[in-house]
Design a protein around this motif. Structure first.
Motif, PDB file in Angstrom:
ATOM      1  N   THR A 267       0.846  -1.191   0.000  1.00 52.41           N
ATOM      2  CA  THR A 267       0.000   0.000   0.000  1.00 52.41           C
ATOM      3  C   THR A 267       0.879   1.238   0.000  1.00 52.41           C
ATOM      4  OG1 THR A 267      -1.713  -1.173   1.231  1.00 52.41           O
ATOM      5  CG2 THR A 267      -1.815   1.243   1.206  1.00 52.41           C
TER       6      THR A 267
ATOM      7  N   ARG B  18       0.644   5.529  -1.420  1.00 49.33           N
ATOM      8  CA  ARG B  18       0.035   6.607  -2.193  1.00 49.33           C
ATOM      9  C   ARG B  18       0.903   6.936  -3.403  1.00 49.33           C
ATOM     10  NH1 ARG B  18      -4.090   8.622  -4.546  1.00 49.33           N
ATOM     11  NH2 ARG B  18      -4.172  10.905  -4.664  1.00 49.33           N
TER      12      ARG B  18
ATOM     13  N   GLU C 101       0.209   4.495  -6.095  1.00 49.16           N
ATOM     14  CA  GLU C 101      -1.084   4.792  -6.718  1.00 49.16           C
ATOM     15  C   GLU C 101      -0.955   5.954  -7.704  1.00 49.16           C
ATOM     16  OE1 GLU C 101      -3.707   5.641  -3.509  1.00 49.16           O
ATOM     17  OE2 GLU C 101      -3.720   3.574  -2.731  1.00 49.16           O
TER      18      GLU C 101
ATOM     19  N   GLN D   4       0.363   5.341 -11.126  1.00 48.62           N
ATOM     20  CA  GLN D   4      -0.552   4.692 -12.063  1.00 48.62           C
ATOM     21  C   GLN D   4      -1.504   5.676 -12.718  1.00 48.62           C
ATOM     22  OE1 GLN D   4      -0.002   1.452 -12.650  1.00 48.62           O
ATOM     23  NE2 GLN D   4       1.639   1.663 -11.125  1.00 48.62           N
TER      24      GLN D   4
END
Length: 320
Positions: free
Chosen positions: A207, A209, A212, A215
């Motif tokens: 996990t 940020r 993310e 992407q």
């Protein structure tokens, strides 16, 4: 009334200028946009016009000044006062900037590479002002540096002293604009941090940020990477650790070779502060010779955006 100094920090986007006294105190500073159109032919006329206007607005004349110093990107011929290969200024051919300045303003003029000039600024009035042997490393779009030994700026046989950004830290690593692979600049510059983050995100499982954001189409910056690391992002911390490893390794080589009192880290990436400094110091100490580890200290630069104009002005002191 004592005479003043003029410092110019020429950049690809903006040009910073300042009037200083002989003690290095900034009396007035300003900036103009750097117009690189038409092969950079407007750059020096704009600089000259701006200085002339500020001299007049201050109620002074050129006779009130000792001289002018300037820091610039590109290959600098200090003897001829010319600059070439400053591609971000659109200067591909040799530019006789000393002649232009002296013809128009009637003041003696000195020029040097911008990283060298920033080193002079930190040496004169910043983090290295109490020492005679310091190395300045600037982490910006690229990585540059300046070496001061026994109070003198080193240039080397062909002006290449201080090119710390091209110390190899990773065999067969990222391709550098210089033609080599694995240069420090490809990992510890602002663009290098972003490139490293993108690569590490591809193999990251967990996990994050930062992972993310990689992407999406959102623009990733080195500032964002360090911000996320400060806020506990696992991937961002891994990226910062890798950057600091490469930086600490390169700085240990500098320390082992020169044993300066301080290695001063400046440039935009250094705004990360202790998030950058502490792990870099650890890796520096891991790789430095014991006597170097105990005598050479890593410090953050203190002058920020003023380092260039202050260092440039210091070069004009030679005309007293």
């Amino acid at each position: 009334m004592s005479k003043k100094l003029i410092g110019i920090d020429l950049g690809g986007t903006t040009t910073k200028m300042a009037f200083l006294d002989e003690n290095g105190e900034v009396l007035d500073k300003w900036r103009i946009l750097t117009d690189i159109s038409d092969e950079g032919s407007h750059i020096m006329p704009n600089v000259i016009a701006s200085i002339r206007k500020h001299i007049e607005d201050a109620g002074r004349t050129p006779d009130d000044f000792i001289g002018i110093g300037m820091g610039t990107p590109g290959a600098v011929d200090r003897n001829n006062g010319s600059v070439s290969e400053a591609f971000n200024l659109n200067w591909r051919t040799s530019q006789p900037i000393r002649q232009e300045i002296q013809d128009e303003l009637g003041l003696p003029f000195a020029v040097d590479n911008d990283a060298n000039v920033a080193a002079l600024g930190e040496y004169w009035k910043g983090a290295g002002s109490a020492e005679e042997d310091v190395v300045f490393v600037t982490l910006g779009t690229g990585v540059g540096g300046g070496v001061i030994a026994n109070g003198k700026l080193l240039h080397g046989v062909n002006g290449g002293a201080g090119e710390v950004g091209h110390i190899a830290v990773q065999p067969d690593g990222y391709q550098c604009t210089c033609g080599k692979r694995g240069c420090l600049e490809t990992y510890a510059s602002a663009t290098g941090v972003v490139r490293l983050a993108a690569d590490m995100a591809q193999s990251f499982h967990g996990t994050s940020r930062l992972a993310e954001l990689e992407q999406t189409d959102e623009k990733i910056t080195s500032k964002l990477v360090f911000y996320l690391a400060d806020n506990g992002d696992i991937l961002a911390n891994q990226v910062v650790d890798r950057v600091c490893f490469y930086l600490g390794l390169a700085l240990s080589s500098i320390g082992n070779t020169l044993n300066p009192a301080s290695i001063i880290i400046g440039g935009g990436v250094s705004s990360a502060g202790n998030t950058l400094l502490q792990p870099t110091t650890k890796y520096f100490q891991d790789n430095a010779f014991p006597s170097i580890r105990n005598s050479t200290k890593l410090r953050l630069a203190e002058l920020g955006n003023d380092a260039g104009v202050i260092g440039a002005a210091s070069m004009a002191l030679q005309f007293r």
